[in-house]
Design an enzyme around this catalytic site. Structure first.
Site: not given
Ligand SMILES: Cc1ncc(COP(=O)(O)O)c(C=O)c1O
Length: 416
Positions: A203, A231, A262
């Site tokens: 990310s 993502h 996302k």
């Molecule tokens: C790689 C990754 N895993 C998990 C999450 C957590 O997701 P959420 O924002 O839906 O809580 C994110 C959030 O940006 C992320 O980038």
């Protein structure tokens, strides 16, 4: 702490400075006061939809901006059919689920989404979490035990790292996307149950997980691999099944985790896999058992977003065309986007103060990008993060590129 505030970062304020654990460290409060001009780039107020062009509040005034900040990769957050589905569920199911899925928060819509996600990913079952973060944390902590080892890429998302910490298992890191480093880490931890944890798209870096090579190494050690497709889900692969589909390695992952926050444009997380594993996880993933289910209105919107994501592969085509175009143009301007090969692009500045100064200038000129500071990225990789979506028109992207050129390129030359 007497250090120059410009040299400090969030990693400097973790010690308790007073005898009151509910009081912020005074040095932190002072640092925030001195750096308020920079910190006020954070938590900007969005006063419209997360569309390609939107309005934020800047300097107390509404400011029209090109949005390179949102995860709305396919434009589904404000798709008319998604909004209509949410309206309808609000009418039929009311607002909240009003209970944990285990006790009273599981509606027919939640069950339908479980079935649809499982079907989409060609798995036996799926379970839904009320946040992506909680889903990753709950899945890792729910499955790993004290005697296990979690082997994490050193750029892993905090939800995965925190899940490992919460499970009290041993943790081991390997260099980002590096099969040789993974091999060393696995060899070091021989004799224990090992889980390698990777991501479809990272990310901050915006690069794909090096899936085929890392899977081969894990396989040679008999280790299982867990994939976070936060993502990449719905936005990558021919059918939108994520980076694993793109690399043709879906079958190598017994579980697949993703988020609805996302490309689905909503909120929540999910994990899909075998019925037995998920039956176990439903009882051991604390964020699932002990937290309220997502509102039905959100579930209905996700169901519609999934349907559209399956029905309209052209959204993915458009997203990738936009990403490729933007990459090529940034490259032409000499802007450093690191290892990114996707719609997530770091724009590397490398110097904290300069990044915040430029961040204000970009907003003043009508371009909204996110500041990314240490320790989220290494000091020398302090950057802006730009996310391109399927909804950006060529005119949006060209205007963004003009603003970036006018703002960053002369400064880069001055500092060369
Ligand atoms: C790689 C990754 N895993 C998990 C999450 C957590 O997701 P959420 O924002 O839906 O809580 C994110 C959030 O940006 C992320 O980038």
């Amino acid at each position: 702490m007497n250090e120059d505030p410009a040299k400090l970062s969030l990693s400097n304020f973790l010690a308790g400075e007073t005898d009151d654990p509910l009081q912020a460290p005074p040095s932190f409060t002072n640092w925030m006061r001195v750096g308020a001009w920079a910190a006020n780039l954070y938590e900007p107020e969005l006063v419209a939809t997360a569309d390609a062009r939107t309005t934020i509040s800047y300097g107390g005034q509404p400011k029209s901006v090109i949005n390179l900040c949102s995860y709305n990769y396919l434009g589904l957050a404000n798709h008319p059919e998604v909004i209509a589905a949410a309206h309808e569920a609000l009418r039929t199911h009311g607002l909240g689920a009003c209970g944990s899925p285990m006790l009273s928060g599981m509606t027919d819509l939640h069950r339908e989404l479980e079935r649809r996600v499982a079907q989409f990913l060609q798995r036996e079952d799926a379970m839904i979490f009320n946040s992506g973060f909680g889903g990753a944390l709950g899945t890792i902590a729910g499955l790993l035990r004290k005697t296990d080892v979690a082997i994490l890429d050193n750029r892993s998302h905090l939800s995965l790292r925190d899940g490992a910490v919460l499970s009290r298992c041993r943790t081991e890191k390997f260099e980002h996307n590096d099969p040789a480093s993974l091999d060393t880490a696995l060899a070091r931890q021989q004799g224990r149950r090992q889980l390698v944890i990777v991501e479809g798209i990272y990310s901050m870096e915006g690069d794909f997980g090096n899936l085929p090579e890392l899977l081969a190494v894990a396989d040679s050690h008999g280790a299982k691999v867990f994939i976070d497709e936060a993502h990449s889900m719905l936005a990558c692969g021919e059918h939108g099944r994520g980076a694993a589909e793109r690399f043709g390695v879906q079958d190598h992952f017994p579980l697949v985790y993703g988020t609805f926050s996302k490309a689905f444009g909503a909120l929540g997380g999910f994990v899909a896999g075998s019925k037995e594993t998920l039956q176990y996880l439903r009882f051991y993933a604390h964020p699932y058992v002990y937290s309220c289910a997502l509102p039905p209105v959100v579930i209905a919107a996700i169901l519609k977003a999934l349907e559209i994501g399956i029905r309209k592969p052209e959204l993915r085509t458009q997203l990738w065309e936009n990403a490729d175009y933007f990459h090529a143009q940034l490259g032409g301007l000499g802007i450093d986007t690191g290892a990114s090969t996707t719609y997530i692009m770091p724009i590397v500045i490398g110097d904290r103060e300069r990044m915040y100064r430029l961040g204000h200038e970009l907003r003043r000129r009508g371009l909204w990008v996110a500041p990314v500071d240490y320790p989220a990225v290494p000091q020398h990789r302090i950057c802006f993060r730009a996310c391109v979506t399927a909804k950006h028109t060529r005119a949006d992207l060209d205007e963004a590129l003009n603003i970036l050129e006018d703002t960053l390129v002369p400064t880069a030359l001055q500092n060369a």
